[in-house]
Design a protein around this motif. Structure first.
Motif, PDB file in Angstrom:
ATOM      1  N   GLU A  19       0.796  -1.227   0.000  1.00  0.00           N
ATOM      2  CA  GLU A  19       0.000   0.000   0.000  1.00  0.00           C
ATOM      3  C   GLU A  19       0.830   1.279   0.000  1.00  0.00           C
ATOM      4  O   GLU A  19       0.367   2.307  -0.482  1.00  0.00           O
ATOM      5  CB  GLU A  19      -0.925   0.021   1.223  1.00  0.00           C
ATOM      6  CG  GLU A  19      -1.982  -1.058   1.207  1.00  0.00           C
ATOM      7  CD  GLU A  19      -3.030  -0.871   0.122  1.00  0.00           C
ATOM      8  OE1 GLU A  19      -3.243   0.261  -0.351  1.00  0.00           O
ATOM      9  OE2 GLU A  19      -3.641  -1.886  -0.273  1.00  0.00           O
TER      10      GLU A  19
ATOM     11  N   SER B  68      -5.422   7.156  -8.750  1.00  0.00           N
ATOM     12  CA  SER B  68      -6.505   6.646  -7.898  1.00  0.00           C
ATOM     13  C   SER B  68      -6.941   5.255  -8.377  1.00  0.00           C
ATOM     14  O   SER B  68      -6.793   4.918  -9.558  1.00  0.00           O
ATOM     15  CB  SER B  68      -7.701   7.590  -7.919  1.00  0.00           C
ATOM     16  OG  SER B  68      -8.387   7.506  -9.152  1.00  0.00           O
ATOM     17  N   ASP B  69      -7.486   4.473  -7.461  1.00  0.00           N
ATOM     18  CA  ASP B  69      -7.955   3.136  -7.831  1.00  0.00           C
ATOM     19  C   ASP B  69      -9.047   3.201  -8.894  1.00  0.00           C
ATOM     20  O   ASP B  69      -9.080   2.375  -9.808  1.00  0.00           O
ATOM     21  CB  ASP B  69      -8.463   2.373  -6.606  1.00  0.00           C
ATOM     22  CG  ASP B  69      -7.344   1.840  -5.738  1.00  0.00           C
ATOM     23  OD1 ASP B  69      -6.181   1.798  -6.204  1.00  0.00           O
ATOM     24  OD2 ASP B  69      -7.632   1.455  -4.590  1.00  0.00           O
TER      25      ASP B  69
ATOM     26  N   ASN C  99      -8.565   1.449 -12.406  1.00  0.00           N
ATOM     27  CA  ASN C  99      -9.446   0.375 -12.882  1.00  0.00           C
ATOM     28  C   ASN C  99     -10.084   0.704 -14.222  1.00  0.00           C
ATOM     29  O   ASN C  99     -10.209  -0.165 -15.084  1.00  0.00           O
ATOM     30  CB  ASN C  99     -10.508   0.061 -11.835  1.00  0.00           C
ATOM     31  CG  ASN C  99      -9.926  -0.648 -10.639  1.00  0.00           C
ATOM     32  OD1 ASN C  99      -8.978  -1.422 -10.764  1.00  0.00           O
ATOM     33  ND2 ASN C  99     -10.459  -0.377  -9.464  1.00  0.00           N
TER      34      ASN C  99
ATOM     35  N   GLN D  96      -1.527  -2.131  -6.764  1.00  0.00           N
ATOM     36  CA  GLN D  96      -2.088  -1.892  -8.096  1.00  0.00           C
ATOM     37  C   GLN D  96      -1.302  -2.646  -9.166  1.00  0.00           C
ATOM     38  O   GLN D  96      -1.887  -3.227 -10.083  1.00  0.00           O
ATOM     39  CB  GLN D  96      -2.087  -0.393  -8.411  1.00  0.00           C
ATOM     40  CG  GLN D  96      -3.080   0.395  -7.609  1.00  0.00           C
ATOM     41  CD  GLN D  96      -2.924   1.889  -7.803  1.00  0.00           C
ATOM     42  OE1 GLN D  96      -1.813   2.394  -7.983  1.00  0.00           O
ATOM     43  NE2 GLN D  96      -4.029   2.612  -7.775  1.00  0.00           N
TER      44      GLN D  96
ATOM     45  N   GLN E  63      -2.204  -6.243  -9.037  1.00  0.00           N
ATOM     46  CA  GLN E  63      -3.547  -6.407  -9.603  1.00  0.00           C
ATOM     47  C   GLN E  63      -3.498  -6.370 -11.120  1.00  0.00           C
ATOM     48  O   GLN E  63      -4.072  -7.226 -11.793  1.00  0.00           O
ATOM     49  CB  GLN E  63      -4.475  -5.318  -9.090  1.00  0.00           C
ATOM     50  CG  GLN E  63      -5.868  -5.383  -9.677  1.00  0.00           C
ATOM     51  CD  GLN E  63      -6.747  -4.220  -9.239  1.00  0.00           C
ATOM     52  OE1 GLN E  63      -6.427  -3.502  -8.302  1.00  0.00           O
ATOM     53  NE2 GLN E  63      -7.840  -4.039  -9.927  1.00  0.00           N
TER      54      GLN E  63
END
Length: 83
Positions: A19, A40-41, A45, A65, A68
């Motif tokens: 994180e 930002s997430d 995304n 991130q 992911q």
């Protein structure tokens, strides 16, 4: 990711590391960051959904991130959804 970034695999199990550390891909630097310095997430995304990976060129990306993106999107596009 461990080999590419030269980071011991065990670090990827640490929540603080995932994180609060970011990767800047133009020079592959990994540094402790303020998460607000990263994309930002939500934006992350949306860009992944659109297969727009340009954020890797201009932004710090948290380790979470990155994992992911690699595990979900990049691997899936190469090996398919049935892994």
């Amino acid at each position: 990711m461990s080999d590419i970034l030269r980071i011991p695999k065990i670090k990827f199990n640490e929540r603080d590391f995932k994180e609060n550390y970011g990767v800047y891909f133009p020079n592959l630097s990994v540094i402790k960051i303020n998460p607000s310095e990263c994309i930002s997430d939500n934006k992350f995304n949306k860009m992944l959904e659109n297969k727009d990976f340009s954020f890797f060129k201009n932004n710090y990306v948290t380790i979470r991130q990155l994992l992911q993106a690699f595990g979900t999107n990049i691997t899936r596009s190469i090996f398919g959804d049935k892994l």
